[in-house]
Design a protein around this motif. Structure first.
Motif, PDB file in Angstrom:
ATOM      1  N   GLY A 115       0.787  -1.220   0.000  1.00  0.00           N
ATOM      2  CA  GLY A 115       0.000   0.000   0.000  1.00  0.00           C
ATOM      3  C   GLY A 115       0.818   1.267   0.000  1.00  0.00           C
ATOM      4  N   ALA A 116       2.148   1.168   0.028  1.00  0.00           N
ATOM      5  CA  ALA A 116       2.988   2.361  -0.053  1.00  0.00           C
ATOM      6  C   ALA A 116       2.664   3.115  -1.337  1.00  0.00           C
ATOM      7  CB  ALA A 116       4.459   1.977  -0.015  1.00  0.00           C
ATOM      8  N   ASP A 117       2.649   4.439  -1.250  1.00  0.00           N
ATOM      9  CA  ASP A 117       2.155   5.291  -2.337  1.00  0.00           C
ATOM     10  C   ASP A 117       3.315   5.906  -3.113  1.00  0.00           C
ATOM     11  OD1 ASP A 117       0.825   7.041  -3.993  1.00  0.00           O
ATOM     12  OD2 ASP A 117       0.227   8.412  -2.398  1.00  0.00           O
ATOM     13  N   TRP A 126       1.095   7.634   6.091  1.00  0.00           N
ATOM     14  CA  TRP A 126       2.203   6.683   6.119  1.00  0.00           C
ATOM     15  C   TRP A 126       2.557   6.184   4.721  1.00  0.00           C
ATOM     16  CZ3 TRP A 126       2.426   1.873   4.127  1.00  0.00           C
ATOM     17  CH2 TRP A 126       1.214   1.225   3.850  1.00  0.00           C
ATOM     18  N   ALA A 127       1.548   6.014   3.888  1.00  0.00           N
ATOM     19  CA  ALA A 127       1.781   5.514   2.535  1.00  0.00           C
ATOM     20  C   ALA A 127       2.549   6.535   1.695  1.00  0.00           C
ATOM     21  CB  ALA A 127       0.455   5.160   1.874  1.00  0.00           C
ATOM     22  N   ARG A 128       2.232   7.824   1.869  1.00  0.00           N
ATOM     23  CA  ARG A 128       2.970   8.871   1.163  1.00  0.00           C
ATOM     24  C   ARG A 128       4.439   8.894   1.585  1.00  0.00           C
ATOM     25  NH1 ARG A 128      -1.176  12.232   2.807  1.00  0.00           N
ATOM     26  NH2 ARG A 128       0.263  13.288   4.249  1.00  0.00           N
ATOM     27  N   VAL A 129       4.672   8.831   2.894  1.00  0.00           N
ATOM     28  CA  VAL A 129       6.043   8.890   3.400  1.00  0.00           C
ATOM     29  C   VAL A 129       6.840   7.685   2.914  1.00  0.00           C
ATOM     30  CG1 VAL A 129       7.478   8.892   5.484  1.00  0.00           C
ATOM     31  CG2 VAL A 129       5.379  10.260   5.404  1.00  0.00           C
ATOM     32  N   ARG A 130       6.231   6.515   3.013  1.00  0.00           N
ATOM     33  CA  ARG A 130       6.924   5.303   2.545  1.00  0.00           C
ATOM     34  C   ARG A 130       7.179   5.357   1.040  1.00  0.00           C
ATOM     35  NH1 ARG A 130       8.534   0.766   6.023  1.00  0.00           N
ATOM     36  NH2 ARG A 130       7.319   0.983   7.940  1.00  0.00           N
ATOM     37  N   ASN A 135      11.013   5.882  -3.505  1.00  0.00           N
ATOM     38  CA  ASN A 135      11.496   6.576  -4.701  1.00  0.00           C
ATOM     39  C   ASN A 135      12.906   7.110  -4.504  1.00  0.00           C
ATOM     40  OD1 ASN A 135       9.031   6.094  -5.949  1.00  0.00           O
ATOM     41  ND2 ASN A 135       8.178   8.080  -5.398  1.00  0.00           N
ATOM     42  N   ALA A 136      13.168   7.675  -3.326  1.00  0.00           N
ATOM     43  CA  ALA A 136      14.491   8.219  -3.046  1.00  0.00           C
ATOM     44  C   ALA A 136      15.552   7.118  -3.010  1.00  0.00           C
ATOM     45  CB  ALA A 136      14.478   8.986  -1.722  1.00  0.00           C
ATOM     46  N   LEU A 137      15.222   5.981  -2.422  1.00  0.00           N
ATOM     47  CA  LEU A 137      16.174   4.871  -2.363  1.00  0.00           C
ATOM     48  C   LEU A 137      16.510   4.352  -3.758  1.00  0.00           C
ATOM     49  CD1 LEU A 137      14.770   2.859   0.686  1.00  0.00           C
ATOM     50  CD2 LEU A 137      16.913   4.138   0.608  1.00  0.00           C
ATOM     51  N   GLN A 138      15.516   4.276  -4.620  1.00  0.00           N
ATOM     52  CA  GLN A 138      15.752   3.760  -5.966  1.00  0.00           C
ATOM     53  C   GLN A 138      16.623   4.691  -6.808  1.00  0.00           C
ATOM     54  OE1 GLN A 138      12.168   1.507  -7.758  1.00  0.00           O
ATOM     55  NE2 GLN A 138      11.266   2.723  -6.098  1.00  0.00           N
ATOM     56  N   ARG A 139      16.737   5.932  -6.400  1.00  0.00           N
ATOM     57  CA  ARG A 139      17.593   6.877  -7.138  1.00  0.00           C
ATOM     58  C   ARG A 139      19.053   6.816  -6.685  1.00  0.00           C
ATOM     59  NH1 ARG A 139      12.823  10.273  -6.696  1.00  0.00           N
ATOM     60  NH2 ARG A 139      13.627  11.206  -4.758  1.00  0.00           N
ATOM     61  N   LEU A 140      19.328   6.168  -5.565  1.00  0.00           N
ATOM     62  CA  LEU A 140      20.701   6.089  -5.076  1.00  0.00           C
ATOM     63  C   LEU A 140      21.516   5.120  -5.941  1.00  0.00           C
ATOM     64  CD1 LEU A 140      20.161   5.990  -1.204  1.00  0.00           C
ATOM     65  CD2 LEU A 140      20.894   7.921  -2.602  1.00  0.00           C
ATOM     66  N   PRO A 141      22.810   5.422  -6.163  1.00  0.00           N
ATOM     67  CA  PRO A 141      23.625   4.602  -7.076  1.00  0.00           C
ATOM     68  C   PRO A 141      24.231   3.353  -6.452  1.00  0.00           C
ATOM     69  CG  PRO A 141      24.887   6.510  -6.368  1.00  0.00           C
ATOM     70  CD  PRO A 141      23.521   6.665  -5.770  1.00  0.00           C
ATOM     71  N   PHE A 142      23.425   2.588  -5.724  1.00  0.00           N
ATOM     72  CA  PHE A 142      23.857   1.257  -5.314  1.00  0.00           C
ATOM     73  C   PHE A 142      23.961   0.353  -6.544  1.00  0.00           C
ATOM     74  CE2 PHE A 142      21.841   2.497  -1.195  1.00  0.00           C
ATOM     75  CZ  PHE A 142      22.878   2.163  -0.341  1.00  0.00           C
ATOM     76  N   ARG A 143      24.585  -0.778  -6.367  1.00  0.00           N
ATOM     77  CA  ARG A 143      24.596  -1.770  -7.454  1.00  0.00           C
ATOM     78  C   ARG A 143      23.165  -2.153  -7.820  1.00  0.00           C
ATOM     79  NH1 ARG A 143      26.284  -8.070  -6.865  1.00  0.00           N
ATOM     80  NH2 ARG A 143      26.194  -8.641  -9.072  1.00  0.00           N
ATOM     81  N   ARG A 144      22.371  -2.449  -6.775  1.00  0.00           N
ATOM     82  CA  ARG A 144      20.954  -2.770  -6.970  1.00  0.00           C
ATOM     83  C   ARG A 144      20.183  -2.340  -5.741  1.00  0.00           C
ATOM     84  NH1 ARG A 144      22.193  -8.858  -9.086  1.00  0.00           N
ATOM     85  NH2 ARG A 144      22.833  -9.026  -6.914  1.00  0.00           N
ATOM     86  N   VAL A 145      18.941  -1.911  -5.938  1.00  0.00           N
ATOM     87  CA  VAL A 145      18.037  -1.571  -4.844  1.00  0.00           C
ATOM     88  C   VAL A 145      16.737  -2.330  -5.043  1.00  0.00           C
ATOM     89  CG1 VAL A 145      16.692   0.248  -3.720  1.00  0.00           C
ATOM     90  CG2 VAL A 145      19.017   0.739  -4.505  1.00  0.00           C
ATOM     91  N   TYR A 146      16.258  -2.977  -3.986  1.00  0.00           N
ATOM     92  CA  TYR A 146      14.975  -3.676  -4.043  1.00  0.00           C
ATOM     93  C   TYR A 146      14.089  -3.212  -2.887  1.00  0.00           C
ATOM     94  CZ  TYR A 146      17.277  -6.615  -7.425  1.00  0.00           C
ATOM     95  OH  TYR A 146      17.953  -7.042  -8.538  1.00  0.00           O
ATOM     96  N   ILE A 147      12.825  -3.021  -3.197  1.00  0.00           N
ATOM     97  CA  ILE A 147      11.834  -2.619  -2.218  1.00  0.00           C
ATOM     98  C   ILE A 147      10.894  -3.797  -1.977  1.00  0.00           C
ATOM     99  CG2 ILE A 147      10.028  -0.969  -1.637  1.00  0.00           C
ATOM    100  CD1 ILE A 147      12.801   0.319  -2.083  1.00  0.00           C
ATOM    101  N   PHE A 148      10.823  -4.271  -0.742  1.00  0.00           N
ATOM    102  CA  PHE A 148       9.897  -5.342  -0.383  1.00  0.00           C
ATOM    103  C   PHE A 148       8.628  -4.717   0.188  1.00  0.00           C
ATOM    104  CE2 PHE A 148      12.643  -9.394   0.339  1.00  0.00           C
ATOM    105  CZ  PHE A 148      13.278  -9.174  -0.871  1.00  0.00           C
ATOM    106  N   ARG A 149       7.489  -5.136  -0.343  1.00  0.00           N
ATOM    107  CA  ARG A 149       6.199  -4.634   0.143  1.00  0.00           C
ATOM    108  C   ARG A 149       5.324  -5.782   0.641  1.00  0.00           C
ATOM    109  NH1 ARG A 149       3.851  -0.418  -4.365  1.00  0.00           N
ATOM    110  NH2 ARG A 149       5.269   1.357  -3.976  1.00  0.00           N
ATOM    111  N   PRO A 150       5.698  -6.397   1.752  1.00  0.00           N
ATOM    112  CA  PRO A 150       4.855  -7.476   2.277  1.00  0.00           C
ATOM    113  C   PRO A 150       3.550  -6.935   2.830  1.00  0.00           C
ATOM    114  CG  PRO A 150       6.569  -6.928   3.842  1.00  0.00           C
ATOM    115  CD  PRO A 150       6.860  -6.124   2.608  1.00  0.00           C
TER     116      PRO A 150
END
Length: 221
Positions: A115-117, A126-130, A135-150
């Motif tokens: 339900g993260a927005d 909470w959904a807006r903040v998450r 979005n901010a994490l996915q823009r960081l230049p790590f090798r890979r970024v994954y978001i888990f939404r259980p």
């Protein structure tokens, strides 16, 4: 694989840590948090760090890791948007920005929630903040970024939530959770499955960055 973990004493984190310690391919796990895990294991080190918004004093202990499993989170109940942003967005980004500089080849996995927005425009705070954090994490230049939404998570192996209301809820639902998992496959996962899915994406990647409960079930199977 050398793994760095945040939130290892929480419900999800306990499950992820258990899977890391059981996995023969994980050589070392270091947790970062305000309290120790209380576990004794040859490949585990607890790094106690009270200030989770600043990492300059411990940068030397945060290098040389292949993956970061960020399981730290807090309920939004009783918090205004400013407070929830500080303990969710600001705290996570402080860690991630330090780590991407120290370990640019790291895979970073963040546990968000169903339900993260991602539009950052919805009515649910909470959904807006998450979503903004995702979005901010996915823009960081790590090798890979994954978001888990259980969505609903069934704790296994004696693991319990640190939140009293959640413990009560799980106690009430415990007899029917296995039935619900069979009735609604892909909507309910377990602490064990989340841990195994994290290890899999850290090793082999995944075909998308945002992974819902159904994806986690498939990855961990």
């Amino acid at each position: 694989m050398r793994v760095l973990m945040f939130g290892a004493t929480g419900m999800v984190g306990q499950g992820v840590l258990r899977e890391c310690l059981l996995d023969s391919g994980v050589a070392f796990v270091q947790t970062v948090g305000r309290t120790p895990t209380g576990l004794a294991n040859a490949k585990l080190r607890d790094l106690i760090h009270p200030d989770l918004w600043h990492y300059g004093a411990i940068e030397g202990d945060l290098t040389g890791f292949d993956a970061c499993f960020f399981c730290l989170g807090t309920p939004s109940a009783g918090k205004g948007e400013e407070e929830y942003t500080r303990v969710t967005y600001d705290l996570t980004m402080a860690a991630a920005q330090a780590l991407v500089r120290l370990n640019p080849h790291m895979t970073f996995v963040y546990v968000s929630g169903a339900g993260a927005d991602g539009s950052e425009q919805g009515r649910v705070m909470w959904a807006r903040v998450r979503g903004r954090l995702e979005n901010a994490l996915q823009r960081l230049p790590f090798r890979r970024v994954y978001i888990f939404r259980p969505g609903v998570i069934q704790p296994l192996h004696g693991i319990q939530s640190k939140t009293k209301s959640y413990r009560l809820l799980y106690r009430l639902l415990w007899p029917v959770l296995p039935l619900l998992r069979r009735a609604f496959p892909g909507r309910i996962t377990t602490t064990e499955r989340i841990g195994r899915a994290m290890l899999r994406v850290a090793r082999y990647g995944a075909d998308k960055q945002i992974l819902e409960s159904r994806d986690l079930e498939e990855l961990s199977a």
